[in-house]
Design a protein around this motif. Structure first.
Motif, mmCIF file in Angstrom:
data_model
loop_
_atom_site.group_PDB
_atom_site.id
_atom_site.type_symbol
_atom_site.label_atom_id
_atom_site.label_comp_id
_atom_site.label_asym_id
_atom_site.label_seq_id
_atom_site.Cartn_x
_atom_site.Cartn_y
_atom_site.Cartn_z
ATOM 1 N N SER A 264 0.946 -1.090 0.165
ATOM 2 C CA SER A 264 0.002 0.085 -0.079
ATOM 3 C C SER A 264 1.093 1.105 0.063
ATOM 4 O O SER A 264 1.949 1.264 0.365
ATOM 5 N N PRO A 265 0.218 2.456 -0.550
ATOM 6 C CA PRO A 265 1.211 3.627 -0.627
ATOM 7 C C PRO A 265 1.560 4.151 0.813
ATOM 8 O O PRO A 265 2.393 4.624 0.928
ATOM 9 N N GLU A 266 0.618 3.750 1.856
ATOM 10 C CA GLU A 266 0.858 4.235 3.182
ATOM 11 C C GLU A 266 2.054 3.496 3.737
ATOM 12 O O GLU A 266 2.767 3.907 4.492
ATOM 13 N N ALA A 267 2.267 2.181 3.586
ATOM 14 C CA ALA A 267 3.444 1.482 3.887
ATOM 15 C C ALA A 267 4.574 1.760 3.239
ATOM 16 O O ALA A 267 5.794 2.063 4.122
ATOM 17 N N ILE A 268 4.468 2.286 1.953
ATOM 18 C CA ILE A 268 5.546 2.824 1.397
ATOM 19 C C ILE A 268 6.274 3.962 2.097
ATOM 20 O O ILE A 268 7.480 4.311 2.260
ATOM 21 N N GLN A 269 5.097 5.111 2.308
ATOM 22 C CA GLN A 269 5.624 6.367 2.937
ATOM 23 C C GLN A 269 6.089 5.962 4.436
ATOM 24 O O GLN A 269 7.030 6.783 4.773
ATOM 25 N N GLN A 270 5.512 5.136 4.984
ATOM 26 C CA GLN A 270 6.181 5.066 6.466
ATOM 27 C C GLN A 270 7.587 4.468 6.197
ATOM 28 O O GLN A 270 8.371 4.743 7.082
#
Length: 150
Positions: free
Chosen positions: A132-138
């Motif tokens: 997910s994009p959120e996991a990449i951002q994290q």
């Protein structure tokens, strides 16, 4: 310059050189012409081209055909089959690199040949990884902070 005046043959008198016939034929030439043509045509139809058989001619023909067949047999290039994958897997990468360097072939020579349009773009790779994009951002934020959790 004065224009040329056309000359008409019937205006010249009979003794003029232009009115005289330049060629003469023997007496009775045209009277015997048809019979001479007929005799020549008959003579040519009676004389036909014939081929006679001889053992020397047969042997020389067979020898010539054998020579041509032998030349074709020995000079015709043999078809090269494709290499089997098992045979290629036995060759080390170092041997391939040594061969390419001996031939003055370098990876940079092929860099323009590599097709980049066959490579998937970044969004396709991310989609296939199911991240997910959120996991990449994290992950980016943790990497920037110096702590990475896996």
């Amino acid at each position: 310059m004065e224009p040329k005046k056309p000359i008409r043959l019937d205006e010249l008198d009979r003794q003029h050189a232009l009115r005289q016939l330049p060629f003469t034929t023997p007496d009775g030439y045209f009277d015997t012409l048809p019979t001479r043509i007929q005799a020549e045509a008959t003579r040519r139809t009676n004389h036909r081209f014939t081929i006679s058989w001889s053992w020397q001619r047969s042997v020389s023909t067979l020898a010539g055909a054998g020579l041509v067949a032998a030349l074709i047999w020995f000079t015709y290039p043999k078809k090269q089959d494709s290499l089997e994958p098992e045979l290629l897997s036995n060759i080390s990468s170092a041997s391939v690199l040594d061969y390419l360097q001996d031939q003055d072939i370098y990876l940079e020579d092929y860099s323009d040949i590599i097709k980049t349009h066959d490579m998937p773009n970044d969004s396709t790779l991310i989609h296939e990884l199911h991240v997910s994009p959120e996991a990449i951002q994290q992950m980016i934020e943790e990497d920037a902070a110096g702590t990475v959790t896996i």
